[in-house]
Design a protein around this motif. Structure first.
Motif, PDB file in Angstrom:
ATOM      1  N   TRP A  52       1.046  -1.254   0.122  1.00 43.57           N
ATOM      2  CA  TRP A  52       0.109   0.110   0.080  1.00 43.57           C
ATOM      3  C   TRP A  52       0.791   1.284   0.061  1.00 43.57           C
ATOM      4  O   TRP A  52       0.411   2.400  -0.457  1.00 43.57           O
ATOM      5  N   TRP A 104       0.275   4.426  -2.539  1.00 46.02           N
ATOM      6  CA  TRP A 104       0.378   5.533  -2.111  1.00 46.02           C
ATOM      7  C   TRP A 104       1.097   6.417  -2.736  1.00 46.02           C
ATOM      8  O   TRP A 104       1.085   7.784  -3.198  1.00 46.02           O
ATOM      9  N   LEU A 110      -8.719   9.894  -1.607  1.00 42.19           N
ATOM     10  CA  LEU A 110      -9.348  10.260  -0.343  1.00 42.19           C
ATOM     11  C   LEU A 110     -10.766  10.319  -0.343  1.00 42.19           C
ATOM     12  O   LEU A 110     -11.557  10.090   0.616  1.00 42.19           O
ATOM     13  N   SER A 122      -9.853   2.787  -3.264  1.00 42.21           N
ATOM     14  CA  SER A 122      -9.711   3.877  -2.374  1.00 42.21           C
ATOM     15  C   SER A 122     -10.248   3.531  -0.752  1.00 42.21           C
ATOM     16  O   SER A 122      -9.222   4.132   0.274  1.00 42.21           O
ATOM     17  N   LEU A 172      -7.102   1.998   0.515  1.00 42.83           N
ATOM     18  CA  LEU A 172      -5.952   3.194   0.620  1.00 42.83           C
ATOM     19  C   LEU A 172      -6.179   3.970   1.952  1.00 42.83           C
ATOM     20  O   LEU A 172      -5.194   4.072   2.741  1.00 42.83           O
ATOM     21  N   ARG A 173      -7.302   4.247   1.990  1.00 49.91           N
ATOM     22  CA  ARG A 173      -7.681   4.966   3.187  1.00 49.91           C
ATOM     23  C   ARG A 173      -7.536   4.145   4.668  1.00 49.91           C
ATOM     24  O   ARG A 173      -6.656   4.842   5.650  1.00 49.91           O
ATOM     25  N   SER A 177      -3.422   4.385   5.326  1.00 51.60           N
ATOM     26  CA  SER A 177      -2.733   5.794   4.916  1.00 51.60           C
ATOM     27  C   SER A 177      -1.383   5.857   5.554  1.00 51.60           C
ATOM     28  O   SER A 177      -1.235   5.749   6.870  1.00 51.60           O
TER      29      SER A 177
END
Length: 66
Positions: free
Chosen positions: A3, A7, A22, A29, A32-33, A36
């Motif tokens: 990840w 990112w 975001l 997504s 990803l959040r 983070s």
């Protein structure tokens, strides 16, 4: 680690790509959040203020939508 690589690609693509990551309503997504690299960047007070501002703008946008 994977990840972080994703990112890095998103960040390298520019600010608009970061914002899309975001706020997008996609599985990637969401992942990803959850993974983070931004944890700890803001103080708790800054985070609360940013969330309150987002909610206020979002509420106004919803009120104005046709």
């Amino acid at each position: 680690m994977p990840w972080l690589d994703v990112w890095e690609q998103v960040i390298d693509a520019g600010a608009e790509a970061v914002v899309r990551a975001l706020v997008a309503d996609t599985a990637e997504s969401a992942e990803l959040r959850q993974n983070s690299p931004f944890a700890g960047v803001l103080t708790d007070a800054e985070r609360r203020k940013a969330l309150a501002t987002f909610r206020a703008v979002d509420a106004k946008t919803r009120d104005v939508s046709p």
